[in-house]
Design a protein around this motif. Structure first.
Motif, PDB file in Angstrom:
ATOM      1  N   VAL A  56     -23.064 -72.835  61.150  1.00  8.57           N
ATOM      2  CA  VAL A  56     -23.721 -74.111  60.867  1.00  8.57           C
ATOM      3  C   VAL A  56     -24.865 -73.872  59.887  1.00  8.57           C
ATOM      4  O   VAL A  56     -25.349 -72.747  59.729  1.00  8.57           O
ATOM      5  CB  VAL A  56     -24.274 -74.765  62.162  1.00  8.57           C
ATOM      6  CG1 VAL A  56     -23.148 -75.049  63.143  1.00  8.57           C
ATOM      7  CG2 VAL A  56     -25.338 -73.883  62.815  1.00  8.57           C
ATOM      8  N   PHE A  57     -25.275 -74.952  59.242  1.00  4.06           N
ATOM      9  CA  PHE A  57     -26.425 -74.895  58.343  1.00  4.06           C
ATOM     10  C   PHE A  57     -27.614 -75.521  59.040  1.00  4.06           C
ATOM     11  O   PHE A  57     -27.544 -76.667  59.495  1.00  4.06           O
ATOM     12  CB  PHE A  57     -26.130 -75.638  57.041  1.00  4.06           C
ATOM     13  CG  PHE A  57     -27.267 -75.603  56.053  1.00  4.06           C
ATOM     14  CD1 PHE A  57     -27.486 -74.464  55.282  1.00  4.06           C
ATOM     15  CD2 PHE A  57     -28.129 -76.684  55.923  1.00  4.06           C
ATOM     16  CE1 PHE A  57     -28.541 -74.419  54.384  1.00  4.06           C
ATOM     17  CE2 PHE A  57     -29.183 -76.638  55.026  1.00  4.06           C
ATOM     18  CZ  PHE A  57     -29.391 -75.499  54.249  1.00  4.06           C
ATOM     19  N   ASP A  58     -28.685 -74.749  59.161  1.00  4.31           N
ATOM     20  CA  ASP A  58     -29.912 -75.218  59.807  1.00  4.31           C
ATOM     21  C   ASP A  58     -30.767 -75.898  58.747  1.00  4.31           C
ATOM     22  O   ASP A  58     -31.357 -75.232  57.886  1.00  4.31           O
ATOM     23  CB  ASP A  58     -30.656 -74.032  60.440  1.00  4.31           C
ATOM     24  CG  ASP A  58     -31.917 -74.449  61.189  1.00  4.31           C
ATOM     25  OD1 ASP A  58     -32.321 -75.621  61.082  1.00  4.31           O
ATOM     26  OD2 ASP A  58     -32.502 -73.594  61.879  1.00  4.31           O
ATOM     27  N   SER A  59     -30.829 -77.219  58.789  1.00  6.63           N
ATOM     28  CA  SER A  59     -31.549 -77.961  57.748  1.00  6.63           C
ATOM     29  C   SER A  59     -33.057 -77.753  57.843  1.00  6.63           C
ATOM     30  O   SER A  59     -33.776 -77.940  56.854  1.00  6.63           O
ATOM     31  CB  SER A  59     -31.220 -79.454  57.846  1.00  6.63           C
ATOM     32  OG  SER A  59     -31.567 -79.964  59.129  1.00  6.63           O
ATOM     33  N   GLY A  62     -33.226 -74.082  56.272  1.00  3.17           N
ATOM     34  CA  GLY A  62     -32.480 -73.925  55.025  1.00  3.17           C
ATOM     35  C   GLY A  62     -31.625 -72.677  54.987  1.00  3.17           C
ATOM     36  O   GLY A  62     -31.495 -72.049  53.938  1.00  3.17           O
ATOM     37  N   ARG A  63     -31.027 -72.309  56.109  1.00  7.34           N
ATOM     38  CA  ARG A  63     -30.195 -71.113  56.142  1.00  7.34           C
ATOM     39  C   ARG A  63     -28.977 -71.344  57.037  1.00  7.34           C
ATOM     40  O   ARG A  63     -28.977 -72.229  57.900  1.00  7.34           O
ATOM     41  CB  ARG A  63     -30.980 -69.916  56.670  1.00  7.34           C
ATOM     42  CG  ARG A  63     -31.459 -70.082  58.104  1.00  7.34           C
ATOM     43  CD  ARG A  63     -32.279 -68.898  58.586  1.00  7.34           C
ATOM     44  NE  ARG A  63     -32.851 -69.140  59.911  1.00  7.34           N
ATOM     45  CZ  ARG A  63     -33.649 -68.303  60.547  1.00  7.34           C
ATOM     46  NH1 ARG A  63     -33.981 -67.154  59.970  1.00  7.34           N
ATOM     47  NH2 ARG A  63     -34.139 -68.600  61.742  1.00  7.34           N
ATOM     48  N   GLU A  64     -27.971 -70.516  56.819  1.00 12.02           N
ATOM     49  CA  GLU A  64     -26.792 -70.543  57.669  1.00 12.02           C
ATOM     50  C   GLU A  64     -27.031 -69.680  58.902  1.00 12.02           C
ATOM     51  O   GLU A  64     -27.574 -68.576  58.789  1.00 12.02           O
ATOM     52  CB  GLU A  64     -25.566 -70.011  56.903  1.00 12.02           C
ATOM     53  CG  GLU A  64     -25.148 -70.912  55.748  1.00 12.02           C
ATOM     54  CD  GLU A  64     -23.937 -70.372  55.008  1.00 12.02           C
ATOM     55  OE1 GLU A  64     -23.520 -69.215  55.284  1.00 12.02           O
ATOM     56  OE2 GLU A  64     -23.400 -71.089  54.147  1.00 12.02           O
ATOM     57  N   VAL A  65     -26.655 -70.186  60.061  1.00 14.27           N
ATOM     58  CA  VAL A  65     -26.795 -69.437  61.303  1.00 14.27           C
ATOM     59  C   VAL A  65     -25.515 -69.583  62.107  1.00 14.27           C
ATOM     60  O   VAL A  65     -24.707 -70.483  61.868  1.00 14.27           O
ATOM     61  CB  VAL A  65     -28.004 -69.932  62.141  1.00 14.27           C
ATOM     62  CG1 VAL A  65     -29.306 -69.709  61.396  1.00 14.27           C
ATOM     63  CG2 VAL A  65     -27.840 -71.400  62.522  1.00 14.27           C
ATOM     64  N   MET A 117     -27.974 -67.855  66.406  1.00 16.99           N
ATOM     65  CA  MET A 117     -28.250 -66.440  66.139  1.00 16.99           C
ATOM     66  C   MET A 117     -28.131 -66.179  64.652  1.00 16.99           C
ATOM     67  O   MET A 117     -27.646 -67.014  63.890  1.00 16.99           O
ATOM     68  CB  MET A 117     -27.231 -65.553  66.872  1.00 16.99           C
ATOM     69  CG  MET A 117     -27.088 -65.795  68.347  1.00 16.99           C
ATOM     70  SD  MET A 117     -25.577 -65.005  68.990  1.00 16.99           S
ATOM     71  CE  MET A 117     -24.319 -66.143  68.365  1.00 16.99           C
ATOM     72  N   LYS A 118     -28.526 -65.011  64.258  1.00 19.48           N
ATOM     73  CA  LYS A 118     -28.321 -64.543  62.891  1.00 19.48           C
ATOM     74  C   LYS A 118     -26.826 -64.566  62.588  1.00 19.48           C
ATOM     75  O   LYS A 118     -26.008 -64.112  63.394  1.00 19.48           O
ATOM     76  CB  LYS A 118     -28.861 -63.127  62.737  1.00 19.48           C
ATOM     77  CG  LYS A 118     -28.569 -62.459  61.392  1.00 19.48           C
ATOM     78  CD  LYS A 118     -29.074 -61.017  61.410  1.00 19.48           C
ATOM     79  CE  LYS A 118     -28.698 -60.265  60.133  1.00 19.48           C
ATOM     80  NZ  LYS A 118     -29.379 -60.791  58.945  1.00 19.48           N
ATOM     81  N   PHE A 119     -26.469 -65.110  61.436  1.00 19.26           N
ATOM     82  CA  PHE A 119     -25.072 -65.079  61.009  1.00 19.26           C
ATOM     83  C   PHE A 119     -24.778 -63.701  60.427  1.00 19.26           C
ATOM     84  O   PHE A 119     -25.433 -63.262  59.485  1.00 19.26           O
ATOM     85  CB  PHE A 119     -24.792 -66.163  59.974  1.00 19.26           C
ATOM     86  CG  PHE A 119     -23.425 -66.081  59.356  1.00 19.26           C
ATOM     87  CD1 PHE A 119     -22.295 -66.021  60.155  1.00 19.26           C
ATOM     88  CD2 PHE A 119     -23.276 -66.049  57.972  1.00 19.26           C
ATOM     89  CE1 PHE A 119     -21.033 -65.936  59.598  1.00 19.26           C
ATOM     90  CE2 PHE A 119     -22.018 -65.974  57.407  1.00 19.26           C
ATOM     91  CZ  PHE A 119     -20.891 -65.914  58.213  1.00 19.26           C
ATOM     92  N   LEU A 120     -23.828 -63.016  61.012  1.00 19.96           N
ATOM     93  CA  LEU A 120     -23.561 -61.627  60.661  1.00 19.96           C
ATOM     94  C   LEU A 120     -22.538 -61.503  59.543  1.00 19.96           C
ATOM     95  O   LEU A 120     -21.458 -62.097  59.600  1.00 19.96           O
ATOM     96  CB  LEU A 120     -23.056 -60.862  61.894  1.00 19.96           C
ATOM     97  CG  LEU A 120     -23.994 -60.866  63.105  1.00 19.96           C
ATOM     98  CD1 LEU A 120     -23.351 -60.105  64.257  1.00 19.96           C
ATOM     99  CD2 LEU A 120     -25.341 -60.259  62.748  1.00 19.96           C
ATOM    100  N   HIS A 121     -22.888 -60.713  58.560  1.00 19.89           N
ATOM    101  CA  HIS A 121     -21.948 -60.327  57.512  1.00 19.89           C
ATOM    102  C   HIS A 121     -21.446 -58.915  57.834  1.00 19.89           C
ATOM    103  O   HIS A 121     -21.914 -58.272  58.757  1.00 19.89           O
ATOM    104  CB  HIS A 121     -22.630 -60.369  56.143  1.00 19.89           C
ATOM    105  CG  HIS A 121     -23.161 -61.718  55.779  1.00 19.89           C
ATOM    106  ND1 HIS A 121     -22.415 -62.658  55.116  1.00 19.89           N
ATOM    107  CD2 HIS A 121     -24.377 -62.284  56.002  1.00 19.89           C
ATOM    108  CE1 HIS A 121     -23.133 -63.757  54.921  1.00 19.89           C
ATOM    109  NE2 HIS A 121     -24.340 -63.550  55.453  1.00 19.89           N
TER     110      HIS A 121
END
Length: 374
Positions: A56-59, A62-65, A117-121
């Motif tokens: 999801v995008f946290d408005s 301003g980041r993807e989580v 949580m942190k979106f993991l790459h």
């Protein structure tokens, strides 16, 4: 392009409780209700156990989580709801560079719990080991034995910190370790974790998490014997995580899970009886397993918890000893082996001394030779 999604109706797909209706699922009543417009659904990442994970995008930031949800939370028993919230709170308290960070926890307007949580790459350690087994050239180049041991040390760092906070993971395995694109190592999925501190706000209930067969939940092959056969003599605890760390090291050395390709009941039987082949015997013929690493692995996976490393720090120190040319304590090496390792660590000094001795011997011979012919 991202699109805004009503998490209440499209992601969770449950109806809000009718006005005035209250039940025991109001365990979430103390959690903040988040406005549905804050998070914009992007795509599903995966699911497993009792939760699904969305990107999801946290408005607000301003980041993807990554967002963990319980789509069927209304049908879940209270214990599952408590475990979900406990996982989020417990993980949030473990602020460490090698533990996945939790950003937010709450409920949506329908009463559905979630945490972000942190979106993991990157990729899981399990994926890396599978690629190594297939001899993928890029993976072989990137993940030498030295590199894998560096990853292992970071896993140890995470678990040592968790233990210092009184928390056991209890489901350590390569699938629960993420390796980032720039070398980051994160331990995740703390859903089975428990606090051994009864005063902790995230202390686990005084019951075991067991499956339908009466086994403590976990992953066969990495579960410690005491997680399968529960006894008062050897309760589940920190030593159980040390066993699983030994299992991860075993997988790194052999490119296979301990007791892989066996029926479930046989895996469980061999685990509780200690019938696990040494890593050197289980590794592919072309993959060398140093005796020192095999000894470390076997000590960590000892059948009796009292014979394992008594802390993660001890295990990590033996890995450091191997990396720096010393004899690990687990190897119980002879004085001759210690002498050989000393010579190996001090090659230049030894070579210089031998050169000086040889030069002195030659000079002495030359002196007596010329003295004799005069």
């Amino acid at each position: 392009m991202s699109r805004s999604v009503d998490l209440k109706t499209q992601v969770i797909s449950v109806n809000a409780p009718s006005a005035g209706h209250r039940d025991d699922r109001d365990i979430f009543a103390t959690l903040p209700i988040k406005p549905q417009e804050r998070y914009k659904f992007l795509r599903s990442i995966g699911f497993g156990g009792m939760k699904s994970v969305l990107l999801v995008f946290d408005s607000d930031t301003g980041r993807e989580v990554a967002m963990a949800i319980m789509p069927d939370f209304r049908e879940r028993p209270r214990a599952d709801l408590e475990r979900f919230v406990r996982e989020a709170k417990l993980t949030a308290q473990l602020e460490h560079p090698n533990i996945v960070p939790v950003h937010d926890l709450g409920v949506d307007s329908s009463g559905s719990p979630f945490f972000t949580m942190k979106f993991l790459h990157g990729q899981s350690l399990a994926s890396v080991l599978r690629r190594l087994k297939k001899e993928d050239p890029e993976t072989v180049h990137r993940f030498s034995q030295l590199r894998l041991l560096q990853v292992f040390i970071r896993i140890c760092n995470a678990i040592e910190f968790a233990h210092s906070q009184g928390i056991c993971h209890l489901d350590l395995k390569p699938e629960n370790v993420n390796i980032g694109e720039y070398g980051e190592v994160l331990v995740l999925d703390w859903g089975l974790a428990r606090s051994l501190n009864p005063d902790s706000p995230v202390a686990s209930p005084n019951v075991e998490d067991v499956d339908a067969n009466g086994h403590v939940k976990g992953t066969p092959g990495y579960m410690a014997p005491e997680q399968i056969r529960i006894t008062h003599e050897h309760p589940v605890g920190f030593a159980s995580d040390i066993y699983a760390l030994g299992g991860i090291l075993y997988a790194m050395l052999t490119l296979s899970n301990p007791l892989a390709a066996l029926p479930m009941e046989e895996i469980l039987r061999r685990t509780v009886s200690g019938e696990i082949a040494p890593p050197g015997a289980a590794a592919p013929d072309d993959r060398h397993v140093p005796a020192a690493l095999e000894a470390i692995c076997q000590k960590a996976m000892a059948l009796n918890p009292d014979n394992r490393y008594q802390s993660v720090a001890e295990l990590r120190e033996d890995i450091f000893a191997f990396q720096t040319g010393y004899v690990p304590k687990a190897e119980n090496a002879s004085p001759l082996k210690h002498a050989g390792m000393f010579l190996g660590r001090n090659r230049l000094i030894v070579l210089l001394l031998l050169t000086l001795i040889l030069a002195a011997a030659l000079a002495t011979l030359a002196y007596y030779y010329f003295d004799a012919i005069r």
